[in-house]
Write a protein that holds these residues in place. Structure first.
Motif, PDB file in Angstrom:
ATOM      1  N   HIS A 185       0.840  -1.199   0.000  1.00 31.31           N
ATOM      2  CA  HIS A 185       0.000   0.000   0.000  1.00 31.31           C
ATOM      3  C   HIS A 185       0.875   1.248   0.000  1.00 31.31           C
ATOM      4  O   HIS A 185       1.735   1.405   0.872  1.00 31.31           O
ATOM      5  CB  HIS A 185      -0.925  -0.025   1.215  1.00 31.31           C
ATOM      6  CG  HIS A 185      -1.763  -1.268   1.261  1.00 31.31           C
ATOM      7  ND1 HIS A 185      -2.967  -1.361   0.592  1.00 31.31           N
ATOM      8  CD2 HIS A 185      -1.549  -2.475   1.838  1.00 31.31           C
ATOM      9  CE1 HIS A 185      -3.464  -2.568   0.775  1.00 31.31           C
ATOM     10  NE2 HIS A 185      -2.622  -3.270   1.527  1.00 31.31           N
TER      11      HIS A 185
ATOM     12  N   ASP B  33      -9.518   0.229  -2.833  1.00 35.89           N
ATOM     13  CA  ASP B  33      -9.696  -0.961  -3.659  1.00 35.89           C
ATOM     14  C   ASP B  33     -11.146  -1.427  -3.716  1.00 35.89           C
ATOM     15  O   ASP B  33     -11.584  -2.002  -4.709  1.00 35.89           O
ATOM     16  CB  ASP B  33      -8.827  -2.102  -3.133  1.00 35.89           C
ATOM     17  CG  ASP B  33      -7.361  -1.711  -3.102  1.00 35.89           C
ATOM     18  OD1 ASP B  33      -6.930  -0.932  -3.950  1.00 35.89           O
ATOM     19  OD2 ASP B  33      -6.654  -2.189  -2.201  1.00 35.89           O
TER      20      ASP B  33
ATOM     21  N   ASN C 234      -9.807   1.877   2.908  1.00 33.86           N
ATOM     22  CA  ASN C 234      -8.588   1.083   2.947  1.00 33.86           C
ATOM     23  C   ASN C 234      -7.747   1.311   4.207  1.00 33.86           C
ATOM     24  O   ASN C 234      -7.371   0.356   4.884  1.00 33.86           O
ATOM     25  CB  ASN C 234      -7.756   1.365   1.692  1.00 33.86           C
ATOM     26  CG  ASN C 234      -6.671   0.335   1.474  1.00 33.86           C
ATOM     27  OD1 ASN C 234      -6.861  -0.852   1.769  1.00 33.86           O
ATOM     28  ND2 ASN C 234      -5.548   0.761   0.953  1.00 33.86           N
TER      29      ASN C 234
END
Length: 183
Positions: A57, A64, A70
């Motif tokens: 990341h 996503d 996220n």
């Protein structure tokens, strides 16, 4: 197996994160890697993805899945949050509670019971600067643990405290934290 989030920041020693990722994985831990933009100037996300066998990341704004956030999900999955190497900039961001990159956003979203560790790595003058020391102390006061950098010949040619601790020492420190958590 412990879910370890390894945050890699902008330091010449970022390449050692590959060995940290590999060693923790071989011990049976699941390693999720976060990288600042500066870290990516020193080592590629692909290297860490191959070693961790997980997505890396790099962008706090990358979402996503439409039904989740996220950096919040990453924080919820984390049992140990390790910043290695921890640059002066990232230490300052963490101490200030900023959330403008993937590392600081996940750190700010961590549940209070998550074990948090920094392994500083920078030039001696930067490490010994009272501002950096104040920021480290702020993090210690907030419950972070710190793995002291070692005295060595640094990439810039200076000799002094600031080199990232040995990979074996970092991995052992994490293992001790894992053992303490299960006791």
């Amino acid at each position: 197996m412990t879910n370890i989030t390894l945050a890699i920041t902008g330091s010449i020693s970022a390449y050692k994160a590959a060995d940290i990722t590999s060693a923790l994985g071989k011990l049976g831990h699941q390693v999720t890697v976060l990288m600042t933009d500066a870290a990516q100037a020193f080592i590629t996300p692909l290297t860490l993805q191959v070693l961790s066998k997980r997505p890396v990341h790099t962008d706090v704004m990358a979402e996503d899945k439409a039904d989740s956030v996220n950096h919040i999900d990453l924080a919820k999955e984390t049992e140990i949050f390790l910043v290695a190497p921890a640059s002066a900039d990232t230490i300052a961001r963490l101490a200030q509670g900023r959330a403008d990159d993937i590392v600081s956003a996940v750190a700010l979203a961590l549940p209070q019971d998550v074990k948090k560790i920094i392994a500083p790595a920078m030039n001696t003058n930067m490490y010994e600067n009272p501002l950096t020391q104040r920021n480290i102390q702020t993090l210690l006061d907030l419950g972070f643990k710190s793995i002291e950098p070692k005295i060595a010949l640094l990439a810039c040619g200076d000799v002094g405290r600031g080199a990232l601790a040995d990979v074996t020492d970092i991995v052992q420190f994490v293992q001790e934290i894992c053992s303490d958590s299960k006791a």
